[in-house]
Design a protein around this motif. Structure first.
Motif, PDB file in Angstrom:
ATOM      1  N   ALA A 131       0.836  -1.201   0.000  1.00  0.00           N
ATOM      2  CA  ALA A 131       0.000   0.000   0.000  1.00  0.00           C
ATOM      3  C   ALA A 131       0.870   1.249   0.000  1.00  0.00           C
ATOM      4  O   ALA A 131       0.653   2.186  -0.763  1.00  0.00           O
ATOM      5  N   ALA A 161      -5.313   5.939  -4.246  1.00  0.00           N
ATOM      6  CA  ALA A 161      -6.017   4.818  -3.626  1.00  0.00           C
ATOM      7  C   ALA A 161      -5.312   3.518  -3.965  1.00  0.00           C
ATOM      8  O   ALA A 161      -4.725   3.386  -5.044  1.00  0.00           O
ATOM      9  N   VAL A 162      -5.375   2.586  -3.020  1.00  0.00           N
ATOM     10  CA  VAL A 162      -4.759   1.269  -3.208  1.00  0.00           C
ATOM     11  C   VAL A 162      -5.696   0.223  -2.623  1.00  0.00           C
ATOM     12  O   VAL A 162      -6.264   0.431  -1.550  1.00  0.00           O
ATOM     13  N   GLU A 163      -5.844  -0.890  -3.300  1.00  0.00           N
ATOM     14  CA  GLU A 163      -6.597  -1.979  -2.697  1.00  0.00           C
ATOM     15  C   GLU A 163      -5.950  -3.323  -3.017  1.00  0.00           C
ATOM     16  O   GLU A 163      -5.237  -3.471  -4.012  1.00  0.00           O
ATOM     17  N   ARG A 199      -4.426  -3.223  -6.768  1.00  0.00           N
ATOM     18  CA  ARG A 199      -4.924  -2.217  -7.717  1.00  0.00           C
ATOM     19  C   ARG A 199      -4.711  -0.836  -7.119  1.00  0.00           C
ATOM     20  O   ARG A 199      -4.830  -0.650  -5.920  1.00  0.00           O
ATOM     21  N   PHE A 200      -4.398   0.129  -7.998  1.00  0.00           N
ATOM     22  CA  PHE A 200      -4.289   1.501  -7.483  1.00  0.00           C
ATOM     23  C   PHE A 200      -4.854   2.492  -8.482  1.00  0.00           C
ATOM     24  O   PHE A 200      -4.890   2.227  -9.695  1.00  0.00           O
TER      25      PHE A 200
END
Lengths: 361, 361, 361, 361
Positions: C235, C246-248, C297-298
């Motif tokens: 992250a 954003a990061v997931e 994903r970002f």
């Protein structure tokens, strides 16, 4: 990075003041499945414990360690190991006499300058009591070394000089070290020191000492050049022990007077192994262990608390005097032996883990 | 944490081998708006530069520094400062004679054991050439100190012993230091050293040295107890310099023979300021600066490359011998003076920044 | 710790500004004897290189990397690897229009507030040009992973959304990724994006993007709980890429709407191996890799430099306006794909080394 | 660097397992002379404490904190602050059912793969119980912020989505947050969630949640580019909280669909101050705080322990099933609100101290 932690992979963080409820250490970076119990730690704390002879502080502390985390069914789990030691002998002694006055040789003045407040009771955080936490961490480090570094790694310390009286190195006998209250490897000198220190103590004075720590069985390849050299980390490790003013590796300052041909440790094959014909390097070349004994010596200054009045100032900016009353500790260096051993163990454990990652073992 | 970085907030990372295309250093943690140009750095590199007298290595390197980042219109921007020095004198000398043999006293064997490969040309990464990067970083540190720590901070070094010949401290004259090729503060001894080193050189031998670094004007309050003590960091800083085997602070090993009443630095108010009546502490108590001069000494072992044949082994496990040919450097300690100054500057700059954050200034 | 370094054992430090003479990175913590040459790095820089399609910045940079240290005879030596890339296209463009005005969405204002000075040319240190250094470090990390982590570790990235247009995941085809200028795994969507971005570009506007990075073949056991969790480090790694907001991991925000029975990845033995029946975890449980694909994903925000005038202030405190002239880059997210891959590689290499030391591999 | 520490200058280290005797945290890097007592910490622990509503775990823990060091006469001394919380409710519950089986969605499998041993009781170190230590550290961080960062810094958190049910942001009312068991700022939605969660709970299922943390009054200039960006550290901070799978700053993933002209926050002078006209940046540009509210959102996955049987394997490699019995916790996200606040406080305190050293305040 505020200063209470030591090590990179094998990393410990100590906390606690001399007269708070307890002191302790959190050891992070211990691989899992290493057998560990409180007795493994207690044995080394017992060695450092105060009040065991008339040559050291009379504070009575059982120094009983408790494992609060990181061990499950007798084995390390890889999670942080929290160790705590209650402070028992928090004498109701009146510390008000040092609350506002700075004892020469102590950290009173510098803590006050830095922090503007200090827990003056027994020296607070600057007390040598903190070294019990180092010894506890060192006990864990020894388990890491014996589990992962091979059974042949041994770490031993000895006192080699008190005041002007150095041992006869030809008389070195490791078996003597446990037989006298000084960890002295020279039996004759131990007897002499006993007399000498009685004199010093009765005079209300104190003297310094030199401690030597030897690690045997250390594999070649430990140390990360160029700033995390094994000897660089050892120098820092020892210099941060209370009252230490000097550190040397191998021949140390003595190397200065040697010619290059005498200082360089020559090599020969013996039984199929590379063998050094001397050890002026103290087991470290280019910051990396050679496989020889790692040999470190450090100097501890004389106890600063003595029975003689000394000139100082108070926090209000007045000239005054201060002296210690009652029993005192004529040579704080004696109790530094197990602390030096512990720091050696921690540095080696850290570098052993680092070498597993980056090369060297 | 692989070992090529030093410092916490003022932090530098060096790179480069003796015979690669260049060496360099990235200095991170420099506050913005400090005037900095290449001459600020070059002056110190010139002081360290090899080939300036017959007493040091004859490698000819202009050691011209280039600033590649972190400075805009003559001022630091707060971003990392990249400094590079081209290697010019990569002699076509045949290094094959040391490619497979381990020179006693050098890091050849340990690098080989640790890494299984080594750039043997001129010692590769283990070469003292790396210290040019330290000097460059130290030059930046000096600018940080003068900008943020006050104009009174000065850092000076001197050679105080070569082989068995120590200076007469009563004859200490800082102005003499620049007047002889040894950074010797005792003019008479400098003359004596010149003769002595000629003898050593002609004999194909070498000797060690003791360097003393003194920082004046350091504010009280620098150092983060208990593991990031100012003296602990200094010990590590100096011990990681090539060929250093010992470090001491203040009275150092000499403190061992003092009584507590002689070692403790007494205090008196003078002109409204706390004043110490001596400086056995070397400017550090409890790991925190006292405001007195910070005094560090370190020992450099004799040059390992000498004209005499020494016994060693090769990487195939055969006994053999090795010797250096041609000109050699009879006392590597001489060139360690500017390096020691640089490391002192870096440690102080780091702790000055840390004290801004955590207390002490 | 001033912010220009990343990683613990595999650790790199970047330097350089958009319009300085060069940018670079020092990679420390690379084990020895890994084959490494400039082409190993160049191939990834070529992938990131600007000016390769009309959808990205038109800056022309060859981005030719030079290895300055740490490699000897084609193999790493364990010493720091210094990589440098010259800045070639330092347009004589007049940057005076942004010297005193703060571009909305850029770091102009914050650098000025923090440092009081800024290298405004092309964004200085805050320019996405810095990501070339990340890609270079990532190339080294890939070599570490393939040498020490097993040949099965692959790291691939793709663009999965531009503006409101997300790909059809059922149409995912890795072979398509190299065939279009967007790294789009959905061929149909790639064609649609081309049209869409032309519209955006002609309007002088910009849009954001979502990038997905997938690492396959990662062994179970990487990650150090609880603060150095693999997903925590990922992250941070992705969020520090320019313009990322954003990061997931795995199901990410989508996990919120799942019931526990749908989110938990069930397990079954298959061919004697533990097999997960789904991968909502994204390959990480409790901060430790599971052995499944690690999926991150970002989100990259729309390019801040657009052809439309925006309201802002200047450094003198006056209201003003600013707009970008000439060609612009309608979607900076496109070029973030190789950067995200590089950061994934660096995080995995670091944790692979840490697991060698502390457990997990 | 084994993973149990967080922060650079304001740095804390946690220890302890769910069913060990206690858990705790050592906070190092707290400047001296900050008023601190146990009630300052207890108030935040009380907010996180389990068993306060039927929507969270029924474990009964008083979570009474003890300060063991670092505070003297009600003020911090600059030395490490050791905080301990006894574990009281170590149910005699039989954990044997999970001793050998890996619960889907939990860290059971990965800890076992990494360490080869695990304290399975209540999840051991991977239990969310560890977050109590974070909250304790966060309480100290809040004191640092209010003492050194100005009285205007406030940190508040709210739950903004449970399962598919997001709040109406137009109805946001901070005063509502304390009035419902969900920390919901939308009173109408809070009532709806109560019903919804009862349904989920009765079905033996669980759902995820989205938490938003807002820090107001943060000065511009915090954050160290490029790898220690404020948002990078926040992403790591939040992602390391148990069960978190996604983090976004400001507009986050929503920024992807905005045009550059809508996403860039325009600026205007208002009352002599630079004022942003929107906050899509979430208070961070180029990794440095802008002076606007710092806004972070993170997603918590649904509780993994549910009343429904799920397929899994055991440590012997057999297929099996597992389910949780008795009361369960339908939405672990609820209790993450005070934890997210604590992590925000710790990140800001760390960067405030760093900015004192390196620039920014």
């Amino acid at each position: 990075m505020a200063g209470s932690s030591f090590g990179t992979l094998f990393r410990f963080t100590t906390w606690g003041e001399s007269h708070g409820p307890a002191i302790g250490v959190v050891v992070d970076g211990v691989p899992s499945r290493i057998a560990l119990g409180e007795p493994d730690i207690q044995q080394w704390l017992d060695k450092r414990r105060p009040g065991q002879s008339r040559y050291t502080t009379q504070r009575q502390e059982p120094d009983q360690v408790k494992i609060l985390s990181g061990v499950f069914e007798g084995q390390t789990t890889g999670t942080p190991i929290s160790l705590m030691i209650d402070n028992v002998d928090q004498r109701s002694k009146d510390y008000r006499n040092i609350a506002d006055r700075f004892r020469p040789g102590h950290a009173d003045y510098t803590y006050w300058k830095k922090y503007g407040i200090r827990d003056y009771r027994g020296g607070g955080r600057a007390s040598a009591r903190e070294t019990a936490s180092r010894v506890a961490a060192g006990a864990v480090a020894r388990k890491v070394l014996s589990s992962l570094g091979g059974p042949d790694i041994t770490i031993r310390g000895a006192l080699v000089q008190i005041g002007p009286h150095a041992i006869d190195r030809a008389a070195w006998d490791w078996s003597a070290v446990e037989d006298n209250p000084f960890w002295c490897p020279d039996r004759a000198m131990a007897a002499h020191w006993a007399e000498y220190l009685d004199t010093v103590r009765k005079a209300g004075s104190s003297v310094g000492a030199v401690i030597e720590i030897v690690a045997s069985g250390v594999p070649a390849g430990l140390g990360e050049p160029v700033y995390d050299k094994l000897d660089g980390d050892l120098a820092r490790a020892m210099m941060t022990i209370n009252a230490v003013k000097a550190v040397e590796i191998g021949a140390g300052f003595g190397a200065v007077v040697l010619g290059g041909e005498d200082n360089g440790d020559e090599m020969r094959m013996q039984d199929g192994k590379v063998t050094f014909l001397s050890n002026n390097a103290g087991g470290v070349l280019g910051g990396i262990s050679t496989g020889q004994d790692v040999v470190v010596r450090f100097a501890v200054k004389p106890t600063s608390s003595i029975l003689k009045a000394m000139r100082t100032v108070d926090s209000e900016g007045n000239d005054t005097e201060i002296e210690t009353h009652g029993r005192h500790d004529p040579c704080v260096g004696i109790r530094a032996v197990p602390v030096g051993e512990a720091m050696m163990a921690c540095v080696l454990a850290d570098h052993l883990l680092r070498a597993r990652a980056l090369g060297g073992v």
